[in-house]
Scaffold this motif. Structure first.
Motif, mmCIF file in Angstrom:
data_model
loop_
_atom_site.group_PDB
_atom_site.id
_atom_site.type_symbol
_atom_site.label_atom_id
_atom_site.label_comp_id
_atom_site.label_asym_id
_atom_site.label_seq_id
_atom_site.Cartn_x
_atom_site.Cartn_y
_atom_site.Cartn_z
ATOM 1 N N ALA A 92 0.803 -1.219 0.000
ATOM 2 C CA ALA A 92 0.000 0.000 0.000
ATOM 3 C C ALA A 92 0.838 1.272 0.000
ATOM 4 O O ALA A 92 0.437 2.287 -0.584
ATOM 5 C CB ALA A 92 -0.941 -0.001 1.206
ATOM 6 N N ASN A 93 1.995 1.242 0.641
ATOM 7 C CA ASN A 93 2.811 2.449 0.764
ATOM 8 C C ASN A 93 3.745 2.671 -0.423
ATOM 9 O O ASN A 93 4.457 3.683 -0.465
ATOM 10 C CB ASN A 93 3.635 2.397 2.054
ATOM 11 N N LEU A 94 3.750 1.728 -1.363
ATOM 12 C CA LEU A 94 4.546 1.893 -2.577
ATOM 13 C C LEU A 94 3.646 2.315 -3.731
ATOM 14 O O LEU A 94 2.439 2.066 -3.724
ATOM 15 C CB LEU A 94 5.245 0.584 -2.940
ATOM 16 N N THR A 95 4.238 2.936 -4.731
ATOM 17 C CA THR A 95 3.460 3.331 -5.902
ATOM 18 C C THR A 95 3.138 2.107 -6.747
ATOM 19 O O THR A 95 3.712 1.025 -6.571
ATOM 20 C CB THR A 95 4.232 4.339 -6.768
ATOM 21 N N VAL A 96 2.222 2.299 -7.689
ATOM 22 C CA VAL A 96 1.886 1.227 -8.621
ATOM 23 C C VAL A 96 3.140 0.774 -9.368
ATOM 24 O O VAL A 96 3.407 -0.425 -9.513
ATOM 25 C CB VAL A 96 0.810 1.709 -9.617
ATOM 26 N N GLU A 97 3.943 1.730 -9.824
ATOM 27 C CA GLU A 97 5.164 1.400 -10.552
ATOM 28 C C GLU A 97 6.128 0.594 -9.689
ATOM 29 O O GLU A 97 6.713 -0.395 -10.145
ATOM 30 C CB GLU A 97 5.845 2.678 -11.033
ATOM 31 N N GLU A 98 6.285 0.988 -8.440
ATOM 32 C CA GLU A 98 7.204 0.282 -7.545
ATOM 33 C C GLU A 98 6.720 -1.138 -7.278
ATOM 34 O O GLU A 98 7.520 -2.081 -7.205
ATOM 35 C CB GLU A 98 7.357 1.058 -6.236
ATOM 36 N N ASN A 99 5.404 -1.313 -7.129
ATOM 37 C CA ASN A 99 4.856 -2.658 -6.955
ATOM 38 C C ASN A 99 5.171 -3.533 -8.161
ATOM 39 O O ASN A 99 5.570 -4.693 -8.017
ATOM 40 C CB ASN A 99 3.340 -2.584 -6.756
ATOM 41 N N LEU A 100 4.997 -2.993 -9.344
ATOM 42 C CA LEU A 100 5.241 -3.758 -10.561
ATOM 43 C C LEU A 100 6.714 -4.121 -10.712
ATOM 44 O O LEU A 100 7.057 -5.255 -11.055
ATOM 45 C CB LEU A 100 4.762 -2.974 -11.780
ATOM 46 N N LEU A 101 7.584 -3.170 -10.417
ATOM 47 C CA LEU A 101 9.015 -3.434 -10.564
ATOM 48 C C LEU A 101 9.500 -4.478 -9.573
ATOM 49 O O LEU A 101 10.403 -5.260 -9.871
ATOM 50 C CB LEU A 101 9.810 -2.130 -10.405
ATOM 51 N N LEU A 102 8.878 -4.528 -8.382
ATOM 52 C CA LEU A 102 9.249 -5.543 -7.402
ATOM 53 C C LEU A 102 8.938 -6.949 -7.898
ATOM 54 O O LEU A 102 9.561 -7.920 -7.464
ATOM 55 C CB LEU A 102 8.508 -5.300 -6.082
ATOM 56 N N ALA A 103 7.973 -7.049 -8.787
ATOM 57 C CA ALA A 103 7.551 -8.362 -9.291
ATOM 58 C C ALA A 103 8.475 -8.889 -10.382
ATOM 59 O O ALA A 103 8.350 -10.039 -10.802
ATOM 60 C CB ALA A 103 6.131 -8.278 -9.834
ATOM 61 N N THR A 104 9.406 -8.059 -10.846
ATOM 62 C CA THR A 104 10.293 -8.471 -11.927
ATOM 63 C C THR A 104 11.648 -8.906 -11.379
ATOM 64 O O THR A 104 12.044 -8.523 -10.279
ATOM 65 C CB THR A 104 10.515 -7.322 -12.925
ATOM 66 N N SER A 105 12.328 -9.674 -12.164
ATOM 67 C CA SER A 105 13.691 -10.070 -11.810
ATOM 68 C C SER A 105 14.656 -8.963 -12.210
ATOM 69 O O SER A 105 14.531 -8.367 -13.279
ATOM 70 C CB SER A 105 14.070 -11.368 -12.533
ATOM 71 N N ARG A 106 15.616 -8.682 -11.353
ATOM 72 C CA ARG A 106 16.603 -7.664 -11.666
ATOM 73 C C ARG A 106 17.438 -8.027 -12.890
ATOM 74 O O ARG A 106 18.010 -7.164 -13.544
ATOM 75 C CB ARG A 106 17.537 -7.451 -10.458
ATOM 76 N N CYS A 148 1.228 -7.902 -11.564
ATOM 77 C CA CYS A 148 2.468 -8.429 -10.980
ATOM 78 C C CYS A 148 2.672 -9.888 -11.363
ATOM 79 O O CYS A 148 3.803 -10.328 -11.618
ATOM 80 C CB CYS A 148 2.437 -8.268 -9.459
ATOM 81 N N LEU A 149 1.575 -10.654 -11.426
ATOM 82 C CA LEU A 149 1.690 -12.045 -11.857
ATOM 83 C C LEU A 149 2.165 -12.129 -13.301
ATOM 84 O O LEU A 149 2.994 -12.974 -13.650
ATOM 85 C CB LEU A 149 0.346 -12.765 -11.721
ATOM 86 N N LEU A 150 1.634 -11.252 -14.150
ATOM 87 C CA LEU A 150 2.042 -11.242 -15.551
ATOM 88 C C LEU A 150 3.535 -10.984 -15.698
ATOM 89 O O LEU A 150 4.169 -11.443 -16.643
ATOM 90 C CB LEU A 150 1.249 -10.186 -16.327
ATOM 91 N N LEU A 151 4.097 -10.223 -14.759
ATOM 92 C CA LEU A 151 5.512 -9.869 -14.830
ATOM 93 C C LEU A 151 6.431 -10.958 -14.285
ATOM 94 O O LEU A 151 7.620 -10.984 -14.583
ATOM 95 C CB LEU A 151 5.766 -8.571 -14.050
ATOM 96 N N SER A 152 5.895 -11.838 -13.477
ATOM 97 C CA SER A 152 6.736 -12.861 -12.860
ATOM 98 C C SER A 152 7.021 -13.989 -13.843
ATOM 99 O O SER A 152 6.321 -14.182 -14.834
ATOM 100 C CB SER A 152 6.068 -13.422 -11.602
ATOM 101 N N ASP A 153 8.059 -14.731 -13.559
ATOM 102 C CA ASP A 153 8.433 -15.868 -14.406
ATOM 103 C C ASP A 153 8.195 -17.194 -13.694
ATOM 104 O O ASP A 153 8.824 -18.201 -14.018
ATOM 105 C CB ASP A 153 9.914 -15.763 -14.800
ATOM 106 N N SER A 154 7.306 -17.213 -12.729
ATOM 107 C CA SER A 154 7.062 -18.429 -11.952
ATOM 108 C C SER A 154 6.434 -19.510 -12.828
ATOM 109 O O SER A 154 5.490 -19.236 -13.577
ATOM 110 C CB SER A 154 6.134 -18.129 -10.780
#
Length: 241
Positions: A92-106, A148-154
């Protein structure tokens, strides 16, 4: 098509309550398996037990051929599972963009390409990139969780009641997203909306009173009004779905 996930006679308790009392199921690779059942049957507890949030008292859970029955949640995630709970999973305390980037692999060099794919499916997220996730509506938070699920590679994604509280238009969007997911991963879905389940599911498992009572192909279940009435209480002729 091999089995990516297997549950064999799984029992699990929450406090003094015996919630799962013999759940068995197989999740084939590159497919959508739907867990069906009435409210309180143990569907969400099944997902939470797979993820290690709830301890399995007995039985076996195997992922990619290896036992994960006693593993802690963080090791199960590292093994290759993603989980979107019913109440959504956003910071909740992160932006939409930050949430999405957390879901990706560096190490993922296709982050921007994947983000554009998410924005194509959920244009509202692009308009809300700088907003804190806590300010989003319930439907928008669900979009963000699915994004976020779409961005993950699980290789395996567990999704709990994604259509809850969403408009019919958004349910149609979910059909599109889950079909998109199954082209590159495997989905285990808990869903009360039978229309959504029937549109995306390849196979089903019905849980009743914490036990597996029926398994099969979704096409077989869709064609049987008698089974729908017996296990889900659906009256198709009366607009049950």
């Amino acid at each position: 098509m091999g089995a990516l996930l297997e549950l064999e006679n799984v029992y699990a308790d929450i406090g003094q309550f015996h919630i799962l009392q013999g759940v068995s199921m197989t999740v084939p690779e590159n497919s959508v398996t739907v867990i069906l059942g009435r409210n309180g049957a143990g569907k969400t507890t099944t997902l939470r037990t797979i993820m290690g949030y709830v301890h399995a008292r007995s039985g076996a859970i195997r992922f990619l051929g290896q036992s994960i029955t006693s593993l802690p949640t963080h090791q199960i995630v590292r093994a290759g599972m993603s989980y979107l709970p019913e109440e959504g999973h956003v910071f909740a305390n992160l932006t939409v963009e930050e949430n999405l980037l957390l879901a990706t692999s560096r190490r993922d060099k296709r982050v921007q390409e994947k983000l554009e794919k998410v924005f194509t499916v959920f244009p509202d997220l692009k308009d809300a990139l700088r907003r804190h996730a806590g300010t989003l509506s319930g439907g928008q938070k669900q979009m963000l969780g699915m994004g976020c699920l779409l961005l993950s590679d699980s290789p395996l994604m567990l999704i709990d009641e994604p259509s809850k509280g969403l408009s019919p238009k958004m349910v149609e969007k979910l059909v599109e997203v889950i079909r998109m997911l199954r082209t590159s991963t495997t989905v285990l879905l808990v869903e009360q909306n039978f229309y959504l389940a029937s549109q995306v599911g390849d196979s089903f498992t019905i849980i009743d009173d914490g036990q597996t009572v029926l398994r099969g192909t979704m096409s077989e279940f869709v064609q049987s009004e008698e089974l729908q009435q017996r296990y889900l209480g659906l009256h198709v002729a009366e607009g049950g779905w």
